[in-house]
Scaffold this motif. Structure first.
Motif, PDB file in Angstrom:
ATOM      1  N   ASP A   1       0.826  -1.204   0.000  1.00  0.00           N
ATOM      2  CA  ASP A   1       0.000   0.000   0.000  1.00  0.00           C
ATOM      3  C   ASP A   1       0.864   1.260   0.000  1.00  0.00           C
ATOM      4  O   ASP A   1       0.538   2.251  -0.669  1.00  0.00           O
ATOM      5  CB  ASP A   1      -0.955   0.001   1.199  1.00  0.00           C
ATOM      6  CG  ASP A   1      -0.233  -0.082   2.530  1.00  0.00           C
ATOM      7  OD1 ASP A   1       0.764  -0.818   2.637  1.00  0.00           O
ATOM      8  OD2 ASP A   1      -0.662   0.603   3.491  1.00  0.00           O
ATOM      9  N   ARG A   2       1.973   1.235   0.737  1.00  0.00           N
ATOM     10  CA  ARG A   2       2.867   2.397   0.747  1.00  0.00           C
ATOM     11  C   ARG A   2       3.570   2.563  -0.594  1.00  0.00           C
ATOM     12  O   ARG A   2       3.781   3.692  -1.059  1.00  0.00           O
ATOM     13  CB  ARG A   2       3.901   2.248   1.860  1.00  0.00           C
ATOM     14  CG  ARG A   2       3.339   2.441   3.249  1.00  0.00           C
ATOM     15  CD  ARG A   2       4.423   2.320   4.302  1.00  0.00           C
ATOM     16  NE  ARG A   2       3.906   2.609   5.637  1.00  0.00           N
ATOM     17  CZ  ARG A   2       4.579   2.408   6.763  1.00  0.00           C
ATOM     18  NH1 ARG A   2       5.807   1.919   6.703  1.00  0.00           N
ATOM     19  NH2 ARG A   2       4.036   2.686   7.928  1.00  0.00           N
ATOM     20  N   VAL A   3       3.953   1.454  -1.191  1.00  0.00           N
ATOM     21  CA  VAL A   3       4.613   1.524  -2.491  1.00  0.00           C
ATOM     22  C   VAL A   3       3.662   2.110  -3.531  1.00  0.00           C
ATOM     23  O   VAL A   3       4.033   3.012  -4.295  1.00  0.00           O
ATOM     24  CB  VAL A   3       5.107   0.128  -2.922  1.00  0.00           C
ATOM     25  CG1 VAL A   3       5.559   0.133  -4.384  1.00  0.00           C
ATOM     26  CG2 VAL A   3       6.246  -0.326  -2.016  1.00  0.00           C
ATOM     27  N   ARG A   4       2.425   1.629  -3.562  1.00  0.00           N
ATOM     28  CA  ARG A   4       1.452   2.167  -4.529  1.00  0.00           C
ATOM     29  C   ARG A   4       1.237   3.651  -4.313  1.00  0.00           C
ATOM     30  O   ARG A   4       1.205   4.438  -5.275  1.00  0.00           O
ATOM     31  CB  ARG A   4       0.118   1.426  -4.402  1.00  0.00           C
ATOM     32  CG  ARG A   4       0.143  -0.015  -4.886  1.00  0.00           C
ATOM     33  CD  ARG A   4      -1.279  -0.550  -5.097  1.00  0.00           C
ATOM     34  NE  ARG A   4      -2.101  -0.403  -3.891  1.00  0.00           N
ATOM     35  CZ  ARG A   4      -2.195  -1.310  -2.936  1.00  0.00           C
ATOM     36  NH1 ARG A   4      -1.508  -2.443  -3.039  1.00  0.00           N
ATOM     37  NH2 ARG A   4      -2.978  -1.118  -1.885  1.00  0.00           N
ATOM     38  N   ALA A   5       1.119   4.055  -3.044  1.00  0.00           N
ATOM     39  CA  ALA A   5       0.899   5.472  -2.748  1.00  0.00           C
ATOM     40  C   ALA A   5       2.084   6.317  -3.192  1.00  0.00           C
ATOM     41  O   ALA A   5       1.909   7.413  -3.767  1.00  0.00           O
ATOM     42  CB  ALA A   5       0.641   5.656  -1.257  1.00  0.00           C
ATOM     43  N   ALA A   6       3.300   5.825  -2.958  1.00  0.00           N
ATOM     44  CA  ALA A   6       4.493   6.579  -3.340  1.00  0.00           C
ATOM     45  C   ALA A   6       4.601   6.700  -4.860  1.00  0.00           C
ATOM     46  O   ALA A   6       4.938   7.775  -5.391  1.00  0.00           O
ATOM     47  CB  ALA A   6       5.738   5.918  -2.767  1.00  0.00           C
ATOM     48  N   LEU A   7       4.308   5.637  -5.570  1.00  0.00           N
ATOM     49  CA  LEU A   7       4.380   5.676  -7.035  1.00  0.00           C
ATOM     50  C   LEU A   7       3.297   6.570  -7.615  1.00  0.00           C
ATOM     51  O   LEU A   7       3.539   7.317  -8.577  1.00  0.00           O
ATOM     52  CB  LEU A   7       4.265   4.260  -7.597  1.00  0.00           C
ATOM     53  CG  LEU A   7       5.413   3.293  -7.249  1.00  0.00           C
ATOM     54  CD1 LEU A   7       5.136   1.914  -7.822  1.00  0.00           C
ATOM     55  CD2 LEU A   7       6.746   3.836  -7.764  1.00  0.00           C
ATOM     56  N   GLN A   8       2.106   6.503  -7.040  1.00  0.00           N
ATOM     57  CA  GLN A   8       1.029   7.368  -7.517  1.00  0.00           C
ATOM     58  C   GLN A   8       1.340   8.836  -7.260  1.00  0.00           C
ATOM     59  O   GLN A   8       1.077   9.701  -8.107  1.00  0.00           O
ATOM     60  CB  GLN A   8      -0.280   6.967  -6.834  1.00  0.00           C
ATOM     61  CG  GLN A   8      -0.811   5.620  -7.296  1.00  0.00           C
ATOM     62  CD  GLN A   8      -1.938   5.094  -6.425  1.00  0.00           C
ATOM     63  OE1 GLN A   8      -2.392   5.776  -5.487  1.00  0.00           O
ATOM     64  NE2 GLN A   8      -2.400   3.885  -6.709  1.00  0.00           N
ATOM     65  N   ALA A   9       1.937   9.132  -6.094  1.00  0.00           N
ATOM     66  CA  ALA A   9       2.309  10.516  -5.790  1.00  0.00           C
ATOM     67  C   ALA A   9       3.372  11.010  -6.761  1.00  0.00           C
ATOM     68  O   ALA A   9       3.339  12.167  -7.211  1.00  0.00           O
ATOM     69  CB  ALA A   9       2.814  10.608  -4.347  1.00  0.00           C
ATOM     70  N   ALA A  10       4.337  10.144  -7.094  1.00  0.00           N
ATOM     71  CA  ALA A  10       5.379  10.538  -8.043  1.00  0.00           C
ATOM     72  C   ALA A  10       4.792  10.776  -9.429  1.00  0.00           C
ATOM     73  O   ALA A  10       5.170  11.736 -10.120  1.00  0.00           O
ATOM     74  CB  ALA A  10       6.450   9.458  -8.103  1.00  0.00           C
ATOM     75  N   ASP A  11       3.864   9.923  -9.819  1.00  0.00           N
ATOM     76  CA  ASP A  11       3.231  10.102 -11.128  1.00  0.00           C
ATOM     77  C   ASP A  11       2.416  11.399 -11.176  1.00  0.00           C
ATOM     78  O   ASP A  11       2.399  12.106 -12.195  1.00  0.00           O
ATOM     79  CB  ASP A  11       2.324   8.910 -11.444  1.00  0.00           C
ATOM     80  CG  ASP A  11       3.104   7.629 -11.698  1.00  0.00           C
ATOM     81  OD1 ASP A  11       4.313   7.721 -11.981  1.00  0.00           O
ATOM     82  OD2 ASP A  11       2.502   6.530 -11.591  1.00  0.00           O
ATOM     83  N   ALA A  12       1.749  11.703 -10.053  1.00  0.00           N
ATOM     84  CA  ALA A  12       0.919  12.910 -10.014  1.00  0.00           C
ATOM     85  C   ALA A  12       1.756  14.171  -9.936  1.00  0.00           C
ATOM     86  O   ALA A  12       1.324  15.248 -10.373  1.00  0.00           O
ATOM     87  CB  ALA A  12      -0.027  12.847  -8.810  1.00  0.00           C
ATOM     88  N   GLY A  13       2.972  14.041  -9.354  1.00  0.00           N
ATOM     89  CA  GLY A  13       3.813  15.219  -9.174  1.00  0.00           C
ATOM     90  C   GLY A  13       4.555  15.614 -10.417  1.00  0.00           C
ATOM     91  O   GLY A  13       5.104  16.693 -10.515  1.00  0.00           O
TER      92      GLY A  13
END
Length: 976
Positions: free
Chosen positions: A964-976
């Motif tokens: 769950d943390r990995v998905r959140a970190a990757l999604q945040a990077a994609d959104a940023g």
């Protein structure tokens, strides 16, 4: 009680007295005395209690004994008979099942607690699938947990056994094989194994245990004079020799390694040696036994004692044979000269040396315990055998404790039974509360267990326990006793822990110390070409051995005898003397191996204290075994770490500055749960400084600052803490080695080449050549720079590392791959004399967030390697545990108490998730052995984290790296 219930076990029929709903495990252990199946969880989650019913494995901890009626039941003890049946009795009865022999050939077990269950699972697999693939093995064994991390060797052993059972001439190669040893490692030795005895004068059968007699302690419980040969060495009439070490076999091969050292000096074969494990009435006080320090701290003592003993024996032989000592030779305990010979037994068998060890051997009572490197002799020192003449040390000698661990004949502390003994269980709330709060009892309703035969409540202060003649009745009583506890003070919850720590530090509650402060860090960072600044966090991790804490106590009015697997017996003696109000010399602690403890788990002090209190109150011997809920929920966890790291690099790729600050509660605690509940005053824990060995000392750093911010413990919203493998260092490397990797990225350099350019040079900064153990300052022999480069190059070669900048090959695919590198080492102190490195190859699924560590390459410079296979086994296990802690492990708790209470709520790495580990051991015969293998854990942790960045271009700064943390970190990077 059952009426005529009969079960067939390993081909023999047995009448059972237990009630039909009693779990099968308790019948096997308590009524029938079988040692193979072992209690791990009582929930069917771990596999350590597995048995076969009509060829299919079941968890005996949750299977009613009635279910076995009319069916064939097989335990690990019955595997040889099962193999006979499977072959149709076409050949002579085998001594071992091919799986058991393969387990020995591959030297699979460490503590061995889970291995009987593993063998049962493997037997079921091979009966159904004679030649399984790698994936089939992993799938079939998924329900079996090993905290020691022996998965890789298990897979190799199953492949080996499958080939033998299929009639192949030789085992075929299996996927993910156990790597071949490095070229410098010696070939396997054909020497016979030694004998493991638990205390002096006991049976020579491996793993045998002789319980204490009715009179309690067998002698004064004070350390024998370490300056006397008889305190260390005893010659027997059969020309065997006992070695009394003050150390223990905790699944790390320490017993075998110490016998190898003694065998060299005494010129004895391993089969002529007995290892006498720790007993406060028998053995010297050699401080604690730890995973890392058994050989490096106790080895010099054993070497000195054995060398001194040999000189006495040679003197006696010279007088007997009429030949000068210089004209004598020794082989296998036979002294020869002048055409005549005499054995050690003929010279001194059954007699005392009555000799003080000469001062030149550096072994006396004033130097003990020798934990600080002051006692004993280094390899090759004057008076000892030259290293060039070694014939045991450096060989791949089989461990002496492995055969009984795979045949079901090994005695663990869980097996100890005394006449008239009661079974006990502690009764605690579900999960510990804030340290210092204890568990104040409001009420206990003893009527709630009145229906359970023989069960009674045992209470002292806020300590509550139950005892019963039958173990299952004690288990039931503990679960059904109605107890009301006071509401606990609030905890921050695991999700709010980092913020809680930060707020306390900001409020000025932390004690601040600087251990290193050189140059001008702030000015250097301000003028660096590139600088990084991040906050990192690692949570509480748990020890959680597969086997829960267990101890047996027999307390009399004026004495006590305790059977325990505590790693610090003399400290346990002092603590129990205070709790029991007895003189320390009246308390005898006899060590018996338990499940691997990995530092300060509840087995260290808690179980022994509980058993002693219950025995003193009841006037009977009491055996206490923790439940899985209590083992998980009342552990002494590895401490959480909040780390602030700033670092800089100049335009040429040279590190300019490193600023590291760690904020944490202290460890270890001063007062443990059972002590506190029984009335012992609460104390503040000691405070440990941050390590210098994974916070910059690998590198040349002109501006360097280390700061620790230690938070108050008692009543401050924290959980109990104690030593957990590689304390402090795993978190430190997770932070610092990621910062180093980030500097390499900013400097557009390959991570390995960046480290090579910045590797430590002699005198680069204060404490660069720091040595906690006095005998380990080898700076005149070899530089730290050479040793760091040796492990760096070994890993790079093994991993076939090709230079490139990290995250330079990013892909938008769902499944991406990355590689990472890190230098290791562990905390200051005993661990500061080893050098380690690791590389990781991983796979990341963007969709699921799952990280799979596929391959690990590790290397360590140990100094002189005593047992190559032993250090390789430990390296593989340490690497697996490091991955487990990074990817999966976090102690969870809410505002009231810990909620991680079993293997579902605190998952660890399973069989299918284990990486393939290729380890290189660097042995240096001219340097005394340093500690072993814990140093790899920080390197592995950081290498995996760096590999994640290489695969994704994203830094993970908080552990564990859950999906769950990995998905959140990757999604945040994609959104940023």
């Amino acid at each position: 009680m059952a009426d005529g219930l009969s079960i067939e076990i390993n081909g023999a029929a047995h009448e059972v007295r237990a009630d039909p709903d009693t779990p099968l495990l308790y019948v096997l252990q308590d009524e029938l005395g079988l040692k193979g199946p072992l209690f791990g969880c009582g929930l069917g989650q771990c596999g350590s209690c597995a048995v076969l019913l009509d060829g299919h494995q079941v968890s005996s901890c949750v299977t009613p004994v009635a279910d076995a009626s009319g069916r064939q039941l097989t335990t690990v003890e019955g595997l040889p008979e099962l193999w006979v049946q499977q072959r149709g009795r076409a050949a002579p009865d085998p001594e071992l099942h091919p799986l058991q022999q393969a387990w020995i050939d591959e030297q699979v077990p460490q503590c061995g607690y889970c291995q009987a269950g593993m063998l049962i699972g493997a037997a079921e697999l091979l009966a159904a699938t004679p030649r399984p693939s790698e994936q089939e093995i992993r799938t079939a064994m998924e329900g079996h947990l090993c905290r020691c991390g022996t998965y890789q060797r298990i897979q190799a052993a199953i492949g080996r056994a499958a080939a033998v059972m299929a009639g192949a001439d030789a085992p075929p190669p299996v996927p993910a094989p156990r790597p071949e040893p490095p070229a410098q490692s010696p070939a396997p030795s054909g020497r016979a194994g030694g004998l493991l005895t638990v205390s002096a004068g006991q049976s020579r059968a491996t793993g045998a245990l002789e319980v204490a007699g009715p009179d309690g302690p067998g002698g004064p419980n004070v350390p024998p004079d370490a300056g006397q040969i008889d305190s260390w060495i005893r010659v027997h009439e059969d020309n065997t020799v006992s070695i009394l070490t003050g150390h223990q076999e905790i699944g790390t091969g320490t017993a075998t390694g110490l016998l190898m050292i003694a065998g060299e000096e005494l010129d004895l074969d391993l089969g002529q040696l007995r290892f006498v494990t720790e007993d406060t009435s028998v053995t010297p006080n050699s401080f604690s036994t730890t995973t890392s320090a058994g050989i490096c701290s106790n080895g010099p003592e054993v070497r000195a004692a054995a060398a001194a003993a040999k000189q006495v024996l040679l003197g006696l032989a010279s007088a007997r044979l009429g030949v000068p000592v210089t004209g004598l030779t020794v082989s296998s305990g036979v002294v020869t000269g002048g055409g005549k010979s005499v054995t050690y037994a003929q010279l001194l068998g059954g007699q005392a040396f009555n000799t003080t060890i000469p001062e030149a051997y550096h072994l006396s009572q004033s130097l003990m315990p020798g934990w600080n490197g002051t006692a004993g002799l280094l390899a090759g020192a004057p008076g000892t055998k030259p290293v060039s003449q070694y014939r045991l040390i450096g060989q791949r000698v089989p461990r002496i404790d492995v055969p009984p661990k795979v045949t079901g004949s090994y005695t663990y502390v869980h097996h100890v039974r005394l006449p008239g003994m009661l079974h006990g269980r502690v009764v605690l709330p579900a999960g510990q509360r804030s340290y210092g709060a204890g568990a104040p009892v409001v009420s206990v309703d003893e009527r709630s267990i009145a229906h359970i035969p023989g069960a009674r409540v045992v209470r002292r202060g806020d300590f509550v326990g139950v005892v019963a003649p039958a173990e299952w009745d004690a288990v039931r009583a503990a679960g059904q006793l109605s107890v009301t506890w006071a509401d606990p003070p609030a905890l921050p919850g695991h999700e709010g822990l980092a913020a809680h720590m930060r707020a306390q530090a900001a409020a000025g509650q932390a004690a601040i110390r600087r251990t290193v402060d050189t140059g001008d860090v702030d000015a250097a960072l301000a003028t660096s070409a590139y600088a990084v600044a991040r906050e990192y966090f690692v949570p509480y991790n748990a020890h959680v051995p597969i086997g829960p804490a267990c101890a047996v106590a027999d307390v009399r009015p004026d004495s006590a005898t305790i059977y325990s697997n505590a790693q610090t017996l003399w400290e346990l003696q002092e603590r129990l003397a205070a709790v029991l109000n007895l003189p320390p010399g009246a308390v005898r602690i006899r060590w018996v191996e338990g499940s691997g403890s990995f530092g300060g788990s509840p087995g260290r002090f808690e179980a022994g204290t509980a058993a002693a209190v219950m025995s003193q109150i009841t006037g009977r011997p009491v055996r206490v075994q923790f439940s899985r809920r209590d083992e998980h929920g009342w552990d002494n966890y590895g401490m959480p770490q909040l780390m602030d790291v700033r670092a800089g690099v100049d335009g040429t790729g040279m590190i300019t500055a490193l600023d590291y600050a760690i904020t944490s509660p202290p460890f270890p605690v001063a007062t443990y749960t059972i002590e506190q509940l029984a009335g012992r005053p609460l104390g503040e824990p000691q405070q440990w400084d941050p390590s210098t060995d994974v916070t910059g000392s690998q590198y040349t750093i002109p501006n360097w600052r280390l700061e620790s911010r230690t938070l108050p413990m008692v009543g401050s919203g924290y959980l109990k803490t104690d030593f957990l493998r590689s304390p402090i260092a795993v978190g430190a490397a997770f932070a610092v080695e990621q910062a180093i990797d980030e500097l390499a990225y900013l400097a557009t350099m390959d991570p390995v080449e960046f480290r090579r350019r910045n590797i430590q040079t002699a005198g680069a900064h204060p404490q660069a050549n720091f040595r906690w153990l006095g005998m380990y300052d080898v700076s005149t022999v070899i530089t730290n720079q050479e040793r760091w480069l040796a492990v760096l190059d070994a890993v790079a070669t093994a991993a076939r590392w090709q230079p490139r900048v990290a995250a330079s090959s990013l892909s938008g695919d769902d499944v991406v791959h990355g590689r990472g590198f890190a230098l290791g080492g562990t905390g200051s102190g005993a661990y500061s004399v080893n050098y380690a490195a690791a590389a990781a190859e991983i796979e990341v699924s963007r969709r699921t967030g799952r990280i799979t560590v596929q391959y690990l390459y590790t290397a360590q410079d140990y100094g002189l390697v005593i047992s190559p296979d032993g250090v390789e086994s430990q390296a593989q296990g340490m690497a697996v545990q490091a991955v487990s802690r990074l990817l999966k492990e976090e102690v969870k708790f809410d505002r009231a108490a810990v909620t991680s209470l079993d293997w579902d709520s605190y998952p660890i790495l399973r069989f299918s998730e284990a990486p393939v580990v290729t380890h290189t051991s660097i042995s240096r015969p001219d340097i005394t052995p340093g500690p072993g293998s814990e140093e790899l854990m920080p390197a592995v942790t950081a290498a995996v984290a760096n590999a994640f960045f290489d695969a994704t271009g994203v830094r993970m700064t908080s552990a564990p790296l859950r999906p769950d943390r990995v998905r959140a970190a990757l999604q945040a990077a994609d959104a940023g």
